[in-house]
Design an enzyme around this catalytic site. Structure first.
Site, PDB file in Angstrom:
ATOM      1  NE  ARG A 188      -4.260  -1.450   0.118  1.00  0.00           N
ATOM      2  CZ  ARG A 188      -4.410  -2.547  -0.612  1.00  0.00           C
ATOM      3  NH1 ARG A 188      -3.410  -2.948  -1.400  1.00  0.00           N
ATOM      4  NH2 ARG A 188      -5.525  -3.243  -0.556  1.00  0.00           N
ATOM      5  CD  GLU A 216      -3.124   3.687  -5.122  1.00  0.00           C
ATOM      6  OE1 GLU A 216      -4.027   2.860  -5.354  1.00  0.00           O
ATOM      7  OE2 GLU A 216      -2.033   3.388  -4.597  1.00  0.00           O
ATOM      8  CG  HIS A 235      -3.511  -0.220  -6.635  1.00  0.00           C
ATOM      9  ND1 HIS A 235      -3.878   0.394  -5.457  1.00  0.00           N
ATOM     10  CD2 HIS A 235      -3.415  -1.551  -6.348  1.00  0.00           C
ATOM     11  CE1 HIS A 235      -4.000  -0.521  -4.501  1.00  0.00           C
ATOM     12  NE2 HIS A 235      -3.723  -1.718  -5.029  1.00  0.00           N
TER      13      HIS A 235
END
Length: 272
Positions: A188, A216, A235
């Site tokens: 993450r 993000e 991602h």
């Protein structure tokens, strides 16, 4: 919210949609099972109603994420992004590059994805060093990580997002990495201190491959976009047909267990 949301007993949140998790779970007064389609559950844990069970999708993204990590470290070490730029410019830029063979790969967060990555690294003639929250045979504990960092050529982050891992890759962590090492983040974005990473990248001492960032999505103009030596993907490590097929199998099996009153799988009992 749809009509009858208060009668919902099982909720399977979508993969990418930005949700008002607090509001949705607050309205689901009958919910008994929240089954995510991700390995990470950090956005659901704080709002899980009393009596409800939270289960993650452990295993379904192992193949895609492990495959991405191998591809990312090879791409950075063999300088594929630079050669792509040269190709677009019509330039023949012959030079020696790094290589994965004979290197030490440190996997930080040795769960199911870490094990899947380990298996895929077997043919590449590397030494794999494994780190998890708790030490076990063949796996170091997190307390040993500072001493292991200086020996690693590639550091792969696969830890979950918890209070303990938030910002764990800070300036001190990065400073312990050896010159020329590659940081690979498939965990993450919040696990890494972005400012500290940008500072190291700008010196050219470290390189990185990132599938996740903080913030993000990474906004336009963010200094990470233009930092030297970094490969960024949006991602997508687990966003594959294989993950989709395995997610459907997991959900089908889990719903069957729920309806039959059988023990559920992938139940979150602690932070993970």
């Amino acid at each position: 919210m749809p009509e009858g949301i208060e009668e919902v007993e099982v909720w399977i949140p979508p993969l990418l949609t930005q949700l008002d998790v607090e509001g949705i779970l607050g309205a689901m007064s009958s919910v008994r099972l929240v089954q995510t389609v991700t390995a990470g559950v950090e956005q659901y844990r704080p709002y899980l109603p009393k009596g409800a069970v939270l289960c993650n999708a452990r295993g379904v993204h192992d193949a895609g994420t492990a495959e991405w990590a191998v591809g990312a470290m090879i791409a950075v070490l063999r300088e594929f992004p630079g050669f792509v730029d040269a190709q677009r410019a019509g330039e023949w830029t012959y030079h020696h590059t790094g290589v994965l063979a004979d290197s030490t790969v440190l996997i930080v967060g040795y769960g199911s994805i870490g094990a899947a990555l380990d298996r895929r690294l077997e043919p590449f003639e590397v030494e794999v060093v494994r780190v998890a929250r708790s030490a076990r045979e063949g796996v170091h504990g997190m307390d040993e990580l500072p001493a292991l960092l200086p020996e690693a050529d590639v550091v792969v982050l696969l830890v979950p997002a918890t209070a303990a891992t938030a910002g764990m890759v800070d300036a001190a962590f990065l400073a312990r990495m050896k010159d020329g090492a590659v940081l690979v983040n498939a965990a993450r974005g919040g696990v890494v201190d972005t400012d500290a990473l940008v500072a190291e990248l700008k010196t050219g001492r470290l390189r990185a491959a990132l599938d996740v960032t903080a913030p993000e999505p990474l906004p336009e103009g963010h200094p990470l976009w233009s930092a030297p030596g970094v490969l960024i993907t949006p991602h997508v490590a687990g966003s594959t047909p294989a993950s989709g097929r395995r997610t459907l199998r997991l959900i089908r099996a889990q719903i069957g267990r729920f309806v039959a009153g059988e023990p559920l799988i992938n139940v979150i009992t602690d932070s993970y």
